[in-house]
Design a protein around this motif. Structure first.
Motif, short mmCIF file in Angstrom:
data_model
loop_
_atom_site.label_atom_id
_atom_site.label_comp_id
_atom_site.label_asym_id
_atom_site.label_seq_id
_atom_site.Cartn_x
_atom_site.Cartn_y
_atom_site.Cartn_z
N THR A 399 0.85 -1.19 0.00
CA THR A 399 0.00 0.00 0.00
C THR A 399 0.88 1.23 0.00
O THR A 399 2.08 1.17 0.31
N ALA A 402 -0.86 7.31 -3.71
CA ALA A 402 -0.72 7.44 -5.17
C ALA A 402 -0.35 8.87 -5.52
O ALA A 402 0.60 9.11 -6.26
N HIS A 403 -1.09 9.82 -5.00
CA HIS A 403 -0.77 11.24 -5.11
C HIS A 403 -1.56 11.94 -4.02
O HIS A 403 -2.07 11.29 -3.09
N ALA A 406 -5.23 10.42 -3.62
CA ALA A 406 -5.53 9.00 -3.76
C ALA A 406 -4.47 8.17 -3.04
O ALA A 406 -3.35 8.63 -2.77
N PHE A 408 -3.18 3.74 -2.84
CA PHE A 408 -3.27 2.54 -3.67
C PHE A 408 -2.91 1.32 -2.86
O PHE A 408 -2.26 1.39 -1.81
N SER A 410 -1.49 -2.60 -4.17
CA SER A 410 -1.08 -3.35 -5.36
C SER A 410 -0.73 -4.77 -4.98
O SER A 410 -0.31 -5.04 -3.84
N ALA A 454 -13.23 3.80 -7.73
CA ALA A 454 -11.80 3.51 -7.74
C ALA A 454 -11.38 3.15 -9.18
O ALA A 454 -12.19 3.10 -10.10
N CYS A 459 0.46 -2.18 -13.44
CA CYS A 459 1.58 -1.38 -12.95
C CYS A 459 2.87 -2.18 -13.16
O CYS A 459 2.83 -3.35 -13.54
N ARG A 469 -2.86 -2.75 -9.72
CA ARG A 469 -2.96 -1.73 -8.66
C ARG A 469 -4.38 -1.20 -8.60
O ARG A 469 -4.98 -0.85 -9.62
N ARG A 471 -6.42 1.86 -7.19
CA ARG A 471 -6.25 3.22 -6.67
C ARG A 471 -7.59 3.72 -6.15
O ARG A 471 -8.60 3.71 -6.86
#
Length: 488
Positions: A399, A402-403, A406, A408, A410, A454, A459, A469, A471
């Motif tokens: 985990t 993401a930015h 968000a 994520f 994976s 989501a 990825c 992934r 997100r």
């Protein structure tokens, strides 16, 4: 056709019946033939008239010029000169005396003369043309006569000169020209009909093929194709029809696949519903057994309960595939969800010789999700990774942020990687390809992710295999309270 006499109705109905009996080629060729014939007749008539008028005007100008030249008084009007000049212009030249009507030819009308004897019989004067010429019939043949008065004293015993030209040869020449023009018109009609026949044959053949193709399509044949023939419009129509058949075939294939998947989903839902009840009873007994062990826990029973929970998640997914449940969207801890799924799967993966590594971000803000739906997605991805690896291998669940808006989670492995077709279908959102071949888990995961807001995508895997992934959007402050909403 009310009010029309019965005698008129019969030919009209007979014409309609005859027109219906004609085939497509004849219906196209008949109007073209009529148009060509009428146009050729009109052209022949106009050309004949123009040629005849030109020849007549030329002959008339020659006769008038000769008469005016003789009446000008510059030439001596001797018999020898008149004979030679007549032969030169192919005409007869006469000197006339209007004062002696009895000496005038019987076919010549009375000439205007103030010196005419009172007792002379008056004969009607033919209506002259603008240039002073007369059209007369002499001995039954058409002639052109140009009359001009002579200056006094120019010719002894004559006060008029007449240039008489026979029009028989001219009319014969006009008739021959009309014959040649008629022949040219017939040749033109033949050529035009040949071109029209070839064109109508091409159009009729293309339309007949299109009709046959349409009937075969209506009968359910989706493999029929036709080569483009005929004019550009028909070729365009043929290409469009071929494209339509191809699209219809693809649509019917997708519809059949969807119907098949719907049937499988309904059957799977029935099986899942029947299996879930005894599975719940087994889980209850195992939970009681686990609690009755030394220290309140029996390891084997705890593991079995975890496996049954995983089976319940799979059964829930099958039921959701047939009848999507209502989601409960709220702020949740993504690390906790990922950790729960990892603990459930770790014994199973270890039994298959697969090492499961968990890499959770130390500080991760809450994410907006449906907890059960997120667990279902991670479960499906782990099942796919396990099936792809077989015996042995490594799987990592991680985990992280993401930015700024968000987070994520994976799942990656060290297998052979995700097939290109599945990766492309996942990017394009092609559920039919994702669900083909029994891979309902990946399709269900994509649908659940979209319903939760989501995004599920591929990825780069640090292990060298496949990596997927999920997100999720970060939770806003009002999501971190107890307020939740339901998404249908």
């Amino acid at each position: 056709m009310a009010g029309v006499p019965r005698s008129v109705k019969r030919p009209v109905r007979a014409g309609q019946t005859l027109w219906r009996r004609l085939d497509m080629r004849q219906r196209l060729l008949l109007p073209l033939t009529l148009v060509f014939v009428l146009a050729s007749l009109l052209g022949w008539w106009a050309a004949s008239e123009l040629v005849g008028r030109a020849l007549r005007l030329r002959q008339q100008a020659l006769v008038v010029a000769t008469a005016e030249q003789l009446a000008g008084g510059q030439l001596p009007l001797t018999p020898e000169l008149l004979t030679r000049l007549g032969a030169l212009v192919d005409a007869q030249i006469l000197l006339l005396d209007s004062r002696a009507p009895a000496s005038l030819p019987q076919w010549l009308p009375a000439l205007p003369s103030p010196a005419r004897a009172p007792e002379a019989p008056a004969r009607p004067m033919a209506t002259p043309h603008a240039d002073g010429t007369l059209n007369l019939r002499i001995n039954g043949a058409p002639h052109l006569v140009a009359l001009r008065p002579l200056p006094p004293g120019l010719a002894h015993g004559a006060d008029h000169v007449a240039v008489i030209n026979s029009l028989a040869d001219l009319e014969a020449a006009i008739y021959r020209a009309a014959q040649w023009l008629a022949l040219a018109a017939l040749v033109s009609i033949a050529l035009l009909l040949a071109v029209a026949t070839a064109l109508t044959d091409s159009i009729a053949r293309s339309l007949a093929q299109l009709s046959t193709m349409a009937r075969r399509i209506a009968d359910g044949n989706r493999s029929v194709r036709m080569r483009a023939l005929g004019p550009p419009e028909l070729r365009s129509l043929t290409c469009s029809l071929n494209e339509m058949v191809a699209r219809l075939d693809a649509y019917e294939r997708r519809a059949a696949e969807q119907a098949k998947l719907a049937g499988l989903g309904a059957m799977a839902a029935r099986v899942a519903h029947e299996v879930r009840n005894p599975l719940t009873a087994i889980k209850l007994q195992l939970q009681l057994r686990a609690e009755s062990g030394p220290g309140g826990q029996e390891p084997d029973a705890v593991d079995l309960v975890a496996e049954i929970r995983r089976l319940e998640l799979l059964l829930g997914g099958l039921l959701e595939q047939a009848r999507p449940r209502r989601l409960h969207i709220a702020a949740a801890d993504l690390n906790a969800v990922a950790g729960d799924v990892a603990r459930l799967f770790e014994p199973q993966l270890a039994h298959a010789g697969i090492t499961l590594a968990v890499d959770l971000a130390p500080t991760l803000p809450p994410a907006v999700m449906d907890v059960d739906g997120c667990k279902q997605i991670l479960t499906n991805l782990l099942v796919n990774a396990r099936d792809a690896l077989g015996r042995g291998g490594r799987v990592t669940i991680a985990t992280g942020p993401a930015h700024s808006a968000a987070v994520f989670v994976s799942i990656s492995d060290d297998g052979s990687g995700l097939p290109d077709a599945l990766a492309a279908a996942l990017i394009a959102g092609d559920r039919d390809t994702l669900g083909a071949g029994g891979r309902v888990g990946l399709r269900l995961s994509l649908e659940l992710a979209e319903r939760m807001g989501a995004r599920l995508a591929t990825c780069e895997s640090e292990l060298g295999g496949a990596c997927l992934r999920l997100r999720l959007p970060r939770a806003a402050p009002h999501h971190q309270e107890e307020a939740t909403w339901q998404a249908s």
